[in-house]
Design a protein around this motif. Structure first.
Motif, mmCIF file in Angstrom:
data_model
loop_
_atom_site.group_PDB
_atom_site.id
_atom_site.type_symbol
_atom_site.label_atom_id
_atom_site.label_comp_id
_atom_site.label_asym_id
_atom_site.label_seq_id
_atom_site.Cartn_x
_atom_site.Cartn_y
_atom_site.Cartn_z
ATOM 1 N N GLU A 119 74.814 61.060 -64.526
ATOM 2 C CA GLU A 119 75.328 61.221 -65.884
ATOM 3 C C GLU A 119 74.279 60.677 -66.849
ATOM 4 O O GLU A 119 73.683 59.623 -66.588
ATOM 5 C CB GLU A 119 76.649 60.477 -66.062
ATOM 6 C CG GLU A 119 77.760 60.965 -65.135
ATOM 7 C CD GLU A 119 79.037 60.160 -65.249
ATOM 8 O OE1 GLU A 119 79.042 59.163 -66.016
ATOM 9 O OE2 GLU A 119 80.029 60.519 -64.578
ATOM 10 N N VAL A 120 74.050 61.385 -67.959
ATOM 11 C CA VAL A 120 72.981 61.019 -68.881
ATOM 12 C C VAL A 120 73.560 60.702 -70.258
ATOM 13 O O VAL A 120 74.361 61.469 -70.796
ATOM 14 C CB VAL A 120 71.937 62.149 -69.001
ATOM 15 C CG1 VAL A 120 70.828 61.754 -69.973
ATOM 16 C CG2 VAL A 120 71.357 62.487 -67.630
ATOM 17 N N THR A 121 73.124 59.566 -70.827
ATOM 18 C CA THR A 121 73.457 59.191 -72.200
ATOM 19 C C THR A 121 72.169 59.187 -73.007
ATOM 20 O O THR A 121 71.218 58.475 -72.653
ATOM 21 C CB THR A 121 74.099 57.796 -72.254
ATOM 22 O OG1 THR A 121 75.325 57.815 -71.502
ATOM 23 C CG2 THR A 121 74.402 57.385 -73.687
ATOM 24 N N PRO A 122 72.085 59.972 -74.079
ATOM 25 C CA PRO A 122 70.840 60.059 -74.855
ATOM 26 C C PRO A 122 70.462 58.733 -75.496
ATOM 27 O O PRO A 122 71.311 57.895 -75.805
ATOM 28 C CB PRO A 122 71.164 61.114 -75.920
ATOM 29 C CG PRO A 122 72.339 61.860 -75.398
ATOM 30 C CD PRO A 122 73.122 60.873 -74.594
ATOM 31 N N GLU A 145 75.919 51.570 -73.328
ATOM 32 C CA GLU A 145 75.757 51.647 -74.781
ATOM 33 C C GLU A 145 74.633 50.735 -75.254
ATOM 34 O O GLU A 145 73.815 51.122 -76.102
ATOM 35 C CB GLU A 145 77.066 51.269 -75.476
ATOM 36 C CG GLU A 145 78.222 52.220 -75.192
ATOM 37 C CD GLU A 145 77.954 53.625 -75.676
ATOM 38 O OE1 GLU A 145 77.385 53.772 -76.778
ATOM 39 O OE2 GLU A 145 78.298 54.584 -74.953
ATOM 40 N N ASN A 146 74.572 49.527 -74.720
ATOM 41 C CA ASN A 146 73.508 48.596 -75.120
ATOM 42 C C ASN A 146 72.137 49.109 -74.742
ATOM 43 O O ASN A 146 71.173 48.955 -75.503
ATOM 44 C CB ASN A 146 73.753 47.220 -74.487
ATOM 45 C CG ASN A 146 74.604 46.318 -75.346
ATOM 46 O OD1 ASN A 146 74.138 45.761 -76.338
ATOM 47 N ND2 ASN A 146 75.867 46.174 -74.969
ATOM 48 N N LEU A 147 72.009 49.709 -73.586
ATOM 49 C CA LEU A 147 70.720 50.246 -73.146
ATOM 50 C C LEU A 147 70.310 51.449 -73.990
ATOM 51 O O LEU A 147 69.143 51.584 -74.381
ATOM 52 C CB LEU A 147 70.787 50.623 -71.669
ATOM 53 C CG LEU A 147 70.931 49.442 -70.691
ATOM 54 C CD1 LEU A 147 71.313 49.936 -69.309
ATOM 55 C CD2 LEU A 147 69.652 48.612 -70.642
ATOM 56 N N ALA A 148 71.261 52.325 -74.299
ATOM 57 C CA ALA A 148 70.958 53.500 -75.124
ATOM 58 C C ALA A 148 70.539 53.075 -76.530
ATOM 59 O O ALA A 148 69.634 53.665 -77.125
ATOM 60 C CB ALA A 148 72.162 54.422 -75.185
ATOM 61 N N GLU A 149 71.183 52.041 -77.058
ATOM 62 C CA GLU A 149 70.847 51.561 -78.399
ATOM 63 C C GLU A 149 69.434 50.978 -78.464
ATOM 64 O O GLU A 149 68.833 50.937 -79.538
ATOM 65 C CB GLU A 149 71.862 50.510 -78.843
ATOM 66 C CG GLU A 149 73.221 51.092 -79.201
ATOM 67 C CD GLU A 149 74.265 50.027 -79.435
ATOM 68 O OE1 GLU A 149 73.908 48.821 -79.378
ATOM 69 O OE2 GLU A 149 75.431 50.385 -79.678
ATOM 70 N N GLY A 164 66.894 52.372 -77.080
ATOM 71 C CA GLY A 164 65.949 53.463 -77.005
ATOM 72 C C GLY A 164 65.776 54.078 -75.633
ATOM 73 O O GLY A 164 64.907 54.939 -75.438
ATOM 74 N N PHE A 165 66.602 53.677 -74.672
ATOM 75 C CA PHE A 165 66.515 54.266 -73.337
ATOM 76 C C PHE A 165 67.410 55.499 -73.242
ATOM 77 O O PHE A 165 68.546 55.485 -73.720
ATOM 78 C CB PHE A 165 66.965 53.268 -72.267
ATOM 79 C CG PHE A 165 66.067 52.079 -72.100
ATOM 80 C CD1 PHE A 165 64.827 52.212 -71.494
ATOM 81 C CD2 PHE A 165 66.458 50.821 -72.546
ATOM 82 C CE1 PHE A 165 63.994 51.111 -71.329
ATOM 83 C CE2 PHE A 165 65.638 49.717 -72.389
ATOM 84 C CZ PHE A 165 64.399 49.864 -71.780
ATOM 85 N N GLU A 166 66.879 56.567 -72.639
ATOM 86 C CA GLU A 166 67.744 57.665 -72.207
ATOM 87 C C GLU A 166 68.294 57.247 -70.853
ATOM 88 O O GLU A 166 67.549 57.169 -69.864
ATOM 89 C CB GLU A 166 66.964 58.972 -72.086
ATOM 90 C CG GLU A 166 67.851 60.137 -71.644
ATOM 91 C CD GLU A 166 67.136 61.477 -71.699
ATOM 92 O OE1 GLU A 166 66.892 61.959 -72.823
ATOM 93 O OE2 GLU A 166 66.812 61.995 -70.621
ATOM 94 N N VAL A 167 69.584 56.953 -70.818
ATOM 95 C CA VAL A 167 70.185 56.289 -69.667
ATOM 96 C C VAL A 167 70.661 57.317 -68.639
ATOM 97 O O VAL A 167 71.578 58.103 -68.903
ATOM 98 C CB VAL A 167 71.363 55.402 -70.109
ATOM 99 C CG1 VAL A 167 71.956 54.678 -68.911
ATOM 100 C CG2 VAL A 167 70.901 54.393 -71.168
ATOM 101 N N HIS A 168 70.028 57.317 -67.465
ATOM 102 C CA HIS A 168 70.412 58.183 -66.356
ATOM 103 C C HIS A 168 71.198 57.337 -65.356
ATOM 104 O O HIS A 168 70.614 56.563 -64.586
ATOM 105 C CB HIS A 168 69.178 58.779 -65.675
ATOM 106 C CG HIS A 168 68.428 59.747 -66.529
ATOM 107 N ND1 HIS A 168 68.336 61.092 -66.223
ATOM 108 C CD2 HIS A 168 67.723 59.567 -67.685
ATOM 109 C CE1 HIS A 168 67.612 61.701 -67.154
ATOM 110 N NE2 HIS A 168 67.231 60.799 -68.041
ATOM 111 N N VAL A 169 72.520 57.452 -65.392
ATOM 112 C CA VAL A 169 73.376 56.721 -64.454
ATOM 113 C C VAL A 169 73.408 57.499 -63.150
ATOM 114 O O VAL A 169 73.859 58.645 -63.105
ATOM 115 C CB VAL A 169 74.793 56.548 -65.023
ATOM 116 C CG1 VAL A 169 75.691 55.845 -64.006
ATOM 117 C CG2 VAL A 169 74.751 55.754 -66.332
#
Length: 390
Positions: free
Chosen positions: A174-177, A199-203, A205-210
């Motif tokens: 799952e990806v969060t921009p 949410e903290n990681l995305a904020e 600047g990371f595109e979070v690939h879970v």
């Protein structure tokens, strides 16, 4: 609402201790390790934290449920606790954000609970005797012969040696921009990750690939990550050998690494350290931790029953050849290792929860520290200040 049912319920601990009360939530039987959580607020975040899978959670705060449950605050897709113990359920839901009562949510997710017992007595007993297996028997199950109830509890699996990662992890990526200034792709190994962490990681600047817990190093490399993150999660770190080997491959690639809670324990094992089970664990949002680098005391959110075995003073060599390591954070209540920092490779971890859901935000800076670590160790990633200078 099904609140204040007259159905009987009994809590049975593996040492034969019994507490009789009323059914709360779903009716039936549930088994798990009985642990206590000391937070005065944030029960929704506690219930939906995947790290509580396999555990019957006792709330030490006596009055639970007055704010109900809402659709904005859950930390995952469902309630994960194996069972729930409260002293005094709220008679009404009185928060404007509530979408349903806590009791109705417990019923919807099939969570068997008990109310109306002396939770302080149970907490003091666990503090003295240590965490133990237990069972909640409600409705018709409450009438089962006490000896049979105790036998059922004694046959339940112990948390030591238990691997629960496959139970709580996502089945597919799952990806969060990213938000704001983009750093790059971040591979997050989902061992029970919380939404607030994503949410903290995305904020930052990371595109979070879970990623699912059974991902391979080649699959991680395929997303071209700038770093790797290991999440919190339930179970015994000694039973997660595959995750440890995967992490060693990450460290060998010199990818920056950050781990939280279970991720801290797995970093310890990857570096060659041991782990052990705590007598009754740390669970709550009021745990004091010392940041050894600054001397600052942080009030932090915890949920762990295992810890890393490492000397809390000075530097030491990684038994697996990853250079110098130091304990970065220490719990002030019992001197438990609460953080690790590798000095010769870009890796660090903490045993507690800087995403603080629910809880204080003293440790939220750790996400910024991780972003800075990635910028410092990834040539293709510039710091925003460097980009401005052009």
């Amino acid at each position: 609402m099904t609140l204040f049912t007259t159905d009987p319920a009994v809590l049975v601990l593996e040492d034969g201790t019994r507490h009789v009360g009323r059914a709360y939530g779903a009716i039936g039987t549930t088994l798990g390790e009985v642990v206590f959580a000391t937070g005065m607020t944030g029960y929704q975040e506690t219930l939906t934290d995947p790290s509580y899978a396999g555990q019957i959670v006792l709330q030490t705060a006596p009055h639970i449920g007055n704010t109900g449950m809402n659709d904005e605050d859950p930390e995952s897709r469902r309630i994960w606790v194996a069972g729930y113990i409260v002293r005094d359920p709220s008679r009404v839901v009185s928060n404007w954000r509530a979408d349903e009562s806590l009791d109705d949510a417990l019923v919807s997710d099939g969570i068997v609970g008990i109310s109306g017992i002396d939770t302080r007595a149970v907490t003091r007993h666990i503090r003295a005797a240590g965490s133990m297996r237990g069972g909640i028997f409600s409705g018709d199950a409450a009438a089962i012969d006490p000896e049979d109830q105790l036998r059922i509890v004694a046959e339940a699996p112990e948390m030591t040696g238990l691997n629960l990662s496959s139970v709580v992890s996502v089945g597919a990526a799952e990806v969060t921009p990213a938000r704001g200034e983009r750093i790059g792709n971040l591979a997050v190994l989902d061992l029970g990750v919380k939404q607030a962490t994503i949410e903290n990681l995305a904020e930052r600047g990371f595109e979070v690939h879970v990623l699912p817990q059974n991902v391979t190093i080649d699959q991680i490399r395929a997303i071209d990550p700038v770093a790797v993150f290991y999440s919190n999660g339930p179970g015994d770190p000694a039973a997660s050998g595959d995750h440890v080997e995967l992490l060693r491959a990450v460290l060998d690639d010199r990818l920056p690494f950050f781990g939280i809670c279970f991720g801290n324990q797995l970093l310890g094992r990857a570096l060659g350290l041991g782990t052990y089970k705590l007598p009754f664990g740390h669970r709550g949002i009021n745990q004091p931790v010392l940041d050894k680098a600054t001397g600052r005391v942080e009030i932090t959110s915890h949920n762990h029953g295992f810890a890393v075995d490492a000397p809390i003073e000075g530097e030491f060599e990684s038994p697996h050849g990853y250079g110098r390591v130091e304990v970065s954070h220490v719990g002030l209540n019992d001197k438990v290792v609460e953080g690790l920092r590798a000095l010769d490779i870009p890796a660090f971890s903490v045993q507690y929860h800087p995403e603080a859901a629910a809880g204080p935000h003293d440790a939220n800076y750790l996400f910024d520290r991780f972003a800075d670590l990635v910028r410092e160790n990834t040539p293709k990633v510039q710091h925003p200040a460097e980009e401005a200078q052009g």
